[in-house]
Design an enzyme around this catalytic site. Structure first.
Site, PDB file in Angstrom:
ATOM      1  N   ASP A  11     -50.868 -36.968 -15.647  1.00 39.15           N
ATOM      2  CA  ASP A  11     -52.131 -37.614 -15.303  1.00 39.15           C
ATOM      3  C   ASP A  11     -53.189 -36.508 -15.262  1.00 39.15           C
ATOM      4  O   ASP A  11     -52.867 -35.325 -15.300  1.00 39.15           O
ATOM      5  CB  ASP A  11     -52.029 -38.325 -13.947  1.00 39.15           C
ATOM      6  CG  ASP A  11     -53.354 -38.972 -13.538  1.00 39.15           C
ATOM      7  OD1 ASP A  11     -53.971 -39.641 -14.385  1.00 39.15           O
ATOM      8  OD2 ASP A  11     -53.797 -38.785 -12.396  1.00 39.15           O
ATOM      9  N   SER A  12     -54.440 -36.934 -15.115  1.00 38.93           N
ATOM     10  CA  SER A  12     -55.515 -35.947 -15.003  1.00 38.93           C
ATOM     11  C   SER A  12     -55.493 -35.230 -13.654  1.00 38.93           C
ATOM     12  O   SER A  12     -56.082 -34.173 -13.514  1.00 38.93           O
ATOM     13  CB  SER A  12     -56.863 -36.651 -15.173  1.00 38.93           C
ATOM     14  OG  SER A  12     -56.998 -37.649 -14.182  1.00 38.93           O
ATOM     15  N   TYR A  43     -60.818 -37.418 -16.585  1.00 37.34           N
ATOM     16  CA  TYR A  43     -60.726 -37.741 -18.008  1.00 37.34           C
ATOM     17  C   TYR A  43     -61.678 -38.900 -18.351  1.00 37.34           C
ATOM     18  O   TYR A  43     -62.168 -39.009 -19.458  1.00 37.34           O
ATOM     19  CB  TYR A  43     -59.308 -38.196 -18.364  1.00 37.34           C
ATOM     20  CG  TYR A  43     -58.267 -37.115 -18.526  1.00 37.34           C
ATOM     21  CD1 TYR A  43     -58.514 -35.788 -18.149  1.00 37.34           C
ATOM     22  CD2 TYR A  43     -57.020 -37.423 -19.068  1.00 37.34           C
ATOM     23  CE1 TYR A  43     -57.524 -34.817 -18.309  1.00 37.34           C
ATOM     24  CE2 TYR A  43     -56.038 -36.455 -19.239  1.00 37.34           C
ATOM     25  CZ  TYR A  43     -56.296 -35.159 -18.850  1.00 37.34           C
ATOM     26  OH  TYR A  43     -55.324 -34.211 -19.026  1.00 37.34           O
ATOM     27  N   GLY A  44     -61.858 -39.790 -17.397  1.00 33.47           N
ATOM     28  CA  GLY A  44     -62.499 -41.082 -17.670  1.00 33.47           C
ATOM     29  C   GLY A  44     -63.945 -41.031 -18.093  1.00 33.47           C
ATOM     30  O   GLY A  44     -64.486 -42.008 -18.610  1.00 33.47           O
ATOM     31  N   CYS A  74     -51.583 -42.318 -16.577  1.00 29.59           N
ATOM     32  CA  CYS A  74     -53.041 -42.217 -16.578  1.00 29.59           C
ATOM     33  C   CYS A  74     -53.561 -43.388 -17.396  1.00 29.59           C
ATOM     34  O   CYS A  74     -53.221 -43.512 -18.585  1.00 29.59           O
ATOM     35  CB  CYS A  74     -53.445 -40.892 -17.221  1.00 29.59           C
ATOM     36  SG  CYS A  74     -55.227 -40.721 -17.476  1.00 29.59           S
ATOM     37  N   THR A  76     -56.525 -43.957 -18.430  1.00 27.96           N
ATOM     38  CA  THR A  76     -57.467 -43.528 -19.459  1.00 27.96           C
ATOM     39  C   THR A  76     -56.733 -43.016 -20.701  1.00 27.96           C
ATOM     40  O   THR A  76     -57.027 -43.428 -21.828  1.00 27.96           O
ATOM     41  CB  THR A  76     -58.384 -42.421 -18.889  1.00 27.96           C
ATOM     42  OG1 THR A  76     -58.951 -42.904 -17.669  1.00 27.96           O
ATOM     43  CG2 THR A  76     -59.473 -42.055 -19.863  1.00 27.96           C
ATOM     44  N   GLU A 152     -59.603 -37.356  -5.592  1.00 22.46           N
ATOM     45  CA  GLU A 152     -59.292 -35.924  -5.769  1.00 22.46           C
ATOM     46  C   GLU A 152     -59.718 -35.112  -4.544  1.00 22.46           C
ATOM     47  O   GLU A 152     -59.140 -34.069  -4.248  1.00 22.46           O
ATOM     48  CB  GLU A 152     -59.979 -35.376  -7.033  1.00 22.46           C
ATOM     49  CG  GLU A 152     -59.421 -35.934  -8.332  1.00 22.46           C
ATOM     50  CD  GLU A 152     -58.014 -35.425  -8.676  1.00 22.46           C
ATOM     51  OE1 GLU A 152     -57.789 -34.212  -8.589  1.00 22.46           O
ATOM     52  OE2 GLU A 152     -57.155 -36.265  -9.019  1.00 22.46           O
ATOM     53  N   CYS A 186     -56.728 -47.735 -13.134  1.00 24.89           N
ATOM     54  CA  CYS A 186     -56.671 -46.276 -13.123  1.00 24.89           C
ATOM     55  C   CYS A 186     -55.651 -45.925 -12.051  1.00 24.89           C
ATOM     56  O   CYS A 186     -55.679 -46.507 -10.955  1.00 24.89           O
ATOM     57  CB  CYS A 186     -58.041 -45.722 -12.764  1.00 24.89           C
ATOM     58  SG  CYS A 186     -58.030 -43.978 -12.302  1.00 24.89           S
ATOM     59  N   THR A 187     -54.750 -45.013 -12.356  1.00 25.64           N
ATOM     60  CA  THR A 187     -53.653 -44.743 -11.415  1.00 25.64           C
ATOM     61  C   THR A 187     -54.131 -44.074 -10.124  1.00 25.64           C
ATOM     62  O   THR A 187     -53.384 -44.018  -9.148  1.00 25.64           O
ATOM     63  CB  THR A 187     -52.566 -43.876 -12.077  1.00 25.64           C
ATOM     64  OG1 THR A 187     -53.191 -42.702 -12.626  1.00 25.64           O
ATOM     65  CG2 THR A 187     -51.843 -44.643 -13.162  1.00 25.64           C
ATOM     66  N   HIS A 188     -55.353 -43.597 -10.118  1.00 25.82           N
ATOM     67  CA  HIS A 188     -55.905 -43.067  -8.857  1.00 25.82           C
ATOM     68  C   HIS A 188     -56.215 -44.204  -7.864  1.00 25.82           C
ATOM     69  O   HIS A 188     -56.188 -43.997  -6.654  1.00 25.82           O
ATOM     70  CB  HIS A 188     -57.220 -42.317  -9.117  1.00 25.82           C
ATOM     71  CG  HIS A 188     -57.066 -40.913  -9.611  1.00 25.82           C
ATOM     72  ND1 HIS A 188     -56.583 -40.605 -10.854  1.00 25.82           N
ATOM     73  CD2 HIS A 188     -57.359 -39.713  -9.021  1.00 25.82           C
ATOM     74  CE1 HIS A 188     -56.599 -39.281 -11.019  1.00 25.82           C
ATOM     75  NE2 HIS A 188     -57.059 -38.719  -9.916  1.00 25.82           N
TER      76      HIS A 188
HETATM   77  N1  DGL Z   1     -55.642 -41.535 -13.235  1.00 32.80           N
HETATM   78  C1  DGL Z   1     -56.542 -41.552 -14.378  1.00 32.80           C
HETATM   79  C2  DGL Z   1     -56.542 -42.948 -14.949  1.00 32.80           C
HETATM   80  O1  DGL Z   1     -55.593 -43.646 -14.694  1.00 32.80           O
HETATM   81  C3  DGL Z   1     -57.851 -41.001 -13.988  1.00 32.80           C
HETATM   82  C4  DGL Z   1     -58.708 -40.668 -15.150  1.00 32.80           C
HETATM   83  C5  DGL Z   1     -59.760 -39.688 -14.848  1.00 32.80           C
HETATM   84  O2  DGL Z   1     -59.402 -38.527 -14.641  1.00 32.80           O
HETATM   85  O3  DGL Z   1     -60.929 -40.063 -14.875  1.00 32.80           O
HETATM   86  O4  DGL Z   1     -57.413 -43.385 -15.656  1.00 32.80           O
END
Ligand code: DGL
Length: 271
Positions: A11-12, A43-44, A74, A76, A152, A186-188
């Site tokens: 993931d990011s 990343y998004g 992730c 994204t 984050e 988004c997994t966050h």
């Molecule tokens: N966890 C990432 C996702 O699922 C986050 C992407 C990001 O870093 O913006 O999209």
């Protein structure tokens, strides 16, 4: 392929931990190698080209560690860089299809909200995937670009005024539209579940993309006869592209357990 090799997850940043948390529960005998691109998050808000380049480098790093399977934890990268698969010699799955399938199954009124990063929403990957299963479903998408930096930074408490304000700002349209199911695309975002649930009300079903990716990976590993022969005692090691110390303490909070494996910084630009 060696069944006892590790499962690679990337993931990011912290978001993929929502998949790791579930994997540890579902498959306690598996070794897991996690890569969090904390030096390049988010990343998004990046271009498609950049996201594809990052997804390929992340996959190459995991391959260099000898993984048997890669979970793109992730949303994204799953939505924008699905074609990374063709460059990867081990099976690889993302979060979009399993999460969309769970949402299509869960909805009762056919109205599904999708919250995700700007790049994921622009790709309409979840919308297309839901419509493939349920062509009549009404899908309302909403980008939530500030949620990733909040997670984050550990800003996730549902009593926090910033968390409450941003949740209301991003989710008010979905609430007005009467969605009964929300894809946390988004997994966050599952790390903000308490705030999202407070705002949407307890009758809304929240679909956790990290959890769905882990459930799907388990079924795929079973299907391909790639599950480890161990039933417990798997290790979890973490590699980051930025400060490992900062990651470790917050990761423990997010996974809800002590980390006893490696937590190391690597140079992702080498891959
Ligand atoms: N966890 C990432 C996702 O699922 C986050 C992407 C990001 O870093 O913006 O999209």
């Amino acid at each position: 392929m060696d069944k006892n090799s590790a499962i690679g997850v990337f993931d990011s940043g912290f978001g993929g931990l929502t998949a790791v948390r579930e994997l540890i529960k579902l498959l306690p005998g598996e070794d897991i190698i996690y890569f969090g691109d904390t030096g390049r998050v988010p990343y998004g808000s990046k271009s498609r080209e950049t996201i594809k380049k990052y997804a390929l480098q992340d996959s190459r790093f995991l391959l260099s560690m000898g993984v048997k399977y890669i979970i793109v934890a992730c949303g994204t990268a799953s939505a924008v860089a699905a074609d990374t698969k063709q460059f990867v010699p081990v099976p690889m799955t993302g979060v979009v299809e399993p999460t969309a399938a769970a949402a299509a199954k869960a909805t009762k009124n056919g109205k599904i909200g999708v919250i995700a990063t700007t790049a994921t929403v622009a790709s309409h990957a979840y919308l297309k995937s839901v419509k493939n299963i349920s062509p009549k479903a009404e899908v309302i998408e909403q980008a939530c670009p500030l949620f990733v930096p909040m997670v984050e930074e550990g800003c996730v408490d549902h009593g926090d005024i910033v968390v409450k304000t941003m949740t209301e700002r991003y989710l008010s349209g979905l609430k007005r539209a009467g969605v009964d199911t929300v894809i946390l695309g988004c997994t966050h975002y599952p790390l903000l579940t308490d705030a999202i649930r407070d705002y949407m009300g307890k009758n809304a079903t929240l679909i956790n993309s990290g959890e769905q990716a882990a459930i799907y990976a388990k079924s795929e590993l079973e299907r391909m006869d790639l599950l480890s022969s161990r039933s417990s005692g798997g290790s979890t090691d973490f590699y980051l592209s930025d400060d490992a110390e900062k990651f470790g303490s917050l990761a423990e909070y997010y996974i809800g357990r002590h980390i006893d494996g490696r937590v190391e910084r690597i140079d992702i630009e080498k891959y």
